[in-house]
Design an enzyme around this catalytic site. Structure first.
Site, PDB file in Angstrom:
ATOM      1  N   HIS A 256      -7.628  -5.181   7.333  1.00 41.83           N
ATOM      2  CA  HIS A 256      -6.609  -4.499   6.868  1.00 41.83           C
ATOM      3  C   HIS A 256      -5.515  -3.987   7.909  1.00 41.83           C
ATOM      4  O   HIS A 256      -6.039  -3.462   8.816  1.00 41.83           O
ATOM      5  CB  HIS A 256      -7.136  -3.435   6.083  1.00 41.83           C
ATOM      6  CG  HIS A 256      -6.288  -2.541   5.393  1.00 41.83           C
ATOM      7  ND1 HIS A 256      -5.327  -2.866   4.285  1.00 41.83           N
ATOM      8  CD2 HIS A 256      -5.367  -1.165   6.042  1.00 41.83           C
ATOM      9  CE1 HIS A 256      -4.594  -1.817   4.117  1.00 41.83           C
ATOM     10  NE2 HIS A 256      -4.393  -0.751   4.998  1.00 41.83           N
TER      11      HIS A 256
ATOM     12  N   ASP B  33      -6.373   5.983  -6.976  1.00 46.82           N
ATOM     13  CA  ASP B  33      -5.396   5.728  -5.953  1.00 46.82           C
ATOM     14  C   ASP B  33      -4.111   5.774  -6.339  1.00 46.82           C
ATOM     15  O   ASP B  33      -3.221   6.140  -5.778  1.00 46.82           O
ATOM     16  CB  ASP B  33      -5.932   4.465  -5.121  1.00 46.82           C
ATOM     17  CG  ASP B  33      -4.921   4.274  -3.924  1.00 46.82           C
ATOM     18  OD1 ASP B  33      -4.952   5.576  -2.978  1.00 46.82           O
ATOM     19  OD2 ASP B  33      -4.131   3.469  -3.789  1.00 46.82           O
TER      20      ASP B  33
ATOM     21  N   ARG C  98       1.441  11.842  -4.408  1.00 50.06           N
ATOM     22  CA  ARG C  98       1.622  12.000  -2.946  1.00 50.06           C
ATOM     23  C   ARG C  98       2.994  12.014  -2.557  1.00 50.06           C
ATOM     24  O   ARG C  98       3.582  12.488  -1.760  1.00 50.06           O
ATOM     25  CB  ARG C  98       0.702  11.387  -1.907  1.00 50.06           C
ATOM     26  CG  ARG C  98      -0.986  12.094  -2.159  1.00 50.06           C
ATOM     27  CD  ARG C  98      -1.993  11.046  -1.555  1.00 50.06           C
ATOM     28  NE  ARG C  98      -1.420  10.610   0.048  1.00 50.06           N
ATOM     29  CZ  ARG C  98      -1.935   9.521   0.461  1.00 50.06           C
ATOM     30  NH1 ARG C  98      -2.549   8.340  -0.266  1.00 50.06           N
ATOM     31  NH2 ARG C  98      -1.605   9.105   1.785  1.00 50.06           N
TER      32      ARG C  98
ATOM     33  N   SER D  58      -7.432   6.599   0.517  1.00 46.23           N
ATOM     34  CA  SER D  58      -6.636   5.581  -0.070  1.00 46.23           C
ATOM     35  C   SER D  58      -7.024   4.120   0.236  1.00 46.23           C
ATOM     36  O   SER D  58      -7.311   2.990  -0.632  1.00 46.23           O
ATOM     37  CB  SER D  58      -5.299   5.939   0.031  1.00 46.23           C
ATOM     38  OG  SER D  58      -4.419   4.858  -0.384  1.00 46.23           O
TER      39      SER D  58
ATOM     40  N   LYS E   7      -9.704   1.118  -1.802  1.00 41.52           N
ATOM     41  CA  LYS E   7      -9.499  -0.368  -2.184  1.00 41.52           C
ATOM     42  C   LYS E   7     -10.231  -1.330  -1.534  1.00 41.52           C
ATOM     43  O   LYS E   7     -10.582  -2.359  -2.203  1.00 41.52           O
ATOM     44  CB  LYS E   7      -7.921  -0.245  -1.905  1.00 41.52           C
ATOM     45  CG  LYS E   7      -7.114   0.348  -2.926  1.00 41.52           C
ATOM     46  CD  LYS E   7      -5.477   0.407  -2.642  1.00 41.52           C
ATOM     47  CE  LYS E   7      -5.227   1.288  -1.647  1.00 41.52           C
ATOM     48  NZ  LYS E   7      -3.905   1.507  -1.443  1.00 41.52           N
TER      49      LYS E   7
END
Ligand code: URA
Length: 447
Positions: free
Chosen positions: A82, A161, A168, A183, A187
């Site tokens: 990621h 999320d 947010r 978050s 995922k």
């Protein structure tokens, strides 16, 4: 339990229990706790922070708010990468086929462009026919066939999320390390990954501009992920200058294919036009994936294996196989290489003689949004055939009038706006070219 007591506890720096966090997340998702109370708690978390254990509880609750990918029909281990987002960051497109060719299974759930940063899904969808809306069953089947699959996030995965992120976004609480950590991790774990390698970018083109902030996020991702029993590596990489030589959607597919198709030929390409920085980041992250999967003994061993499958053409074969399985037209993609460009084009040139010392990734990222590479608002469509080719990288001597970037767009006005924005990010000075600096700044591991 009362939401107001939990808000006060966090406001007074208390440590929330698993039950308290579960009460809030479940209550928010089922509508029994109103947004104003969740907003107040988010702001309390923003100021008071969370321990790694609290962040772990929050992550777990978020995962449990929805469905998780069932990969039980495919042998693991499953390792994903990621990135926290950058400009010209097409690493996933190259890394996934390399890792798969080395025997690692990669379940990749990616996102779309956000602000000045590009999105892997938008790049993949510029491949003619390529589908990124895979069902969970098809996702698992494709991983089983070619070792990796790339899909978007369905509405059923981590609904908490989606709701929390939207809240947010409008309550000034995005930039909170524990909230970002939960978050991202929720995922990634919902997609079925056993181990994760993070590319935490830092610099003007990154989400975390300062190195200290990037390190704090990297450490939080590692600590929280490890606390949940996963193997985690976080690599801090530079995002001062666009990564590689192209910024766009199909343009980045092109650059990825250039690396996958002819890595050896790169040695014959002039240094400014090479994708050395991209290759360095991609191979390092992929090598760590191999280590995390147990497919390499060390990162050096991993690097050697990655180069092996690039040179042998195995990584390219994996890319072709995956593209066909996801509905993409490989032959048509090859036909479009080097030619699929928006009709309007211009060069961005040096305004004086000297050494190019800065090519600000944020400026190029914003310029690319004006061209249509990314979105100014969520409902905008992105364009496949627009963007920039970076012809000179910082460290190069340039002469007045020499091209530094080439841009493609669909209208003269979009091009003019993009060029102005990018020009603001170009710095040319009178000094000797600095030393070439490596892209990898720090590595934090929990394996
Ligand atoms: N990316 C995410 O997925 N979540 C955040 O909170 C920030 C960046």
């Amino acid at each position: 339990m009362r939401a107001s007591d939990i808000i006060v506890k966090k406001r007074e720096r208390g440590v929330l229990s698993r039950e308290e966090i579960a009460f809030i997340v479940r209550g928010y998702v089922d509508g029994s706790i109103p947004e104003y109370q969740v907003s107040a708690l988010l702001m309390a978390i923003f100021f008071q922070g969370m321990t790694p254990e609290e962040t772990g509880f929050l992550t777990r609750e978020m995962i449990d708010s929805g469905e998780t990918m069932d990969l039980s029909t495919v042998p693991g281990p499953f390792v994903d990468k990621h990135s926290t987002g950058g400009v010209g960051d097409k690493v996933s497109l190259i890394l996934a086929p390399i890792a798969a060719a080395c025997g690692v299974r990669v379940p990749m759930m990616s996102g779309r462009s956000l602000g000045h940063t590009g999105g892997t899904l938008d790049k993949l969808e510029s491949i003619p026919g390529f589908r990124t809306d895979l069902t969970p069953t098809r996702f698992a089947e494709i991983i089983g066939s070619c070792g990796f699959a790339m899909t978007g996030q369905s509405r059923e995965v981590v609904p908490a999320d989606r709701q929390l992120y939207a809240l947010r976004d409008v309550t000034g609480t995005v930039e909170s390390v524990p909230l970002i950590t939960s978050s991202i991790l929720s995922k990634k774990f919902a997609e079925g990954a056993d181990a994760l390698v993070f590319d935490v970018k830092t610099g003007p083109g990154a989400f975390m501009k300062s190195r200290d902030d990037a390190r704090e996020l990297a450490q939080s991702l590692v600590d929280t992920g490890a606390g949940l029993g996963k193997k985690i590596v976080a690599v801090l990489t530079r995002m001062e200058v666009p990564l590689g030589a192209k910024v766009g959607n199909f343009l980045e597919v092109e650059e990825s294919l250039a690396l996958l198709r002819a890595p050896a030929a790169l040695d014959r390409v002039p240094v400014d036009e090479r994708s050395d920085d991209l290759l360095e980041v991609t191979l390092r992250l992929t090598a760590w994936m191999l280590v995390a999967a147990g497919a390499a003994r060390s990162v050096e061993d991993g690097l050697e294996r990655c180069r092996g499958v690039l040179d042998s053409g195995d990584a390219l074969s994996r890319w072709e196989e995956n593209t066909r399985l996801q509905g993409g037209d490989v032959e048509e993609t090859y036909r479009r290489l080097g030619t699929w460009r928006a009709p309007e084009t211009t060069e961005i040139t040096a305004v004086r003689d000297g050494v190019l010392t800065g090519l600000d990734a944020f400026a190029v990222g914003m310029g690319s949004v004006y061209l249509g590479v990314g979105r100014s608002k969520a409902t905008d469509d992105v364009l496949p055939d627009v963007g920039f080719e970076v012809l000179r990288k910082p460290g190069s001597m340039v002469r007045r009038g020499e091209p530094i970037l080439r841009a493609w767009g669909h209208s003269e006005s979009a091009l003019a706006r993009a060029v102005d924005r990018v020009q603001e990010g170009i710095t040319i000075e009178d000094r000797s070219p600095g030393d070439d600096r490596g892209m990898i700044l720090e590595e934090i591991t929990a394996l």
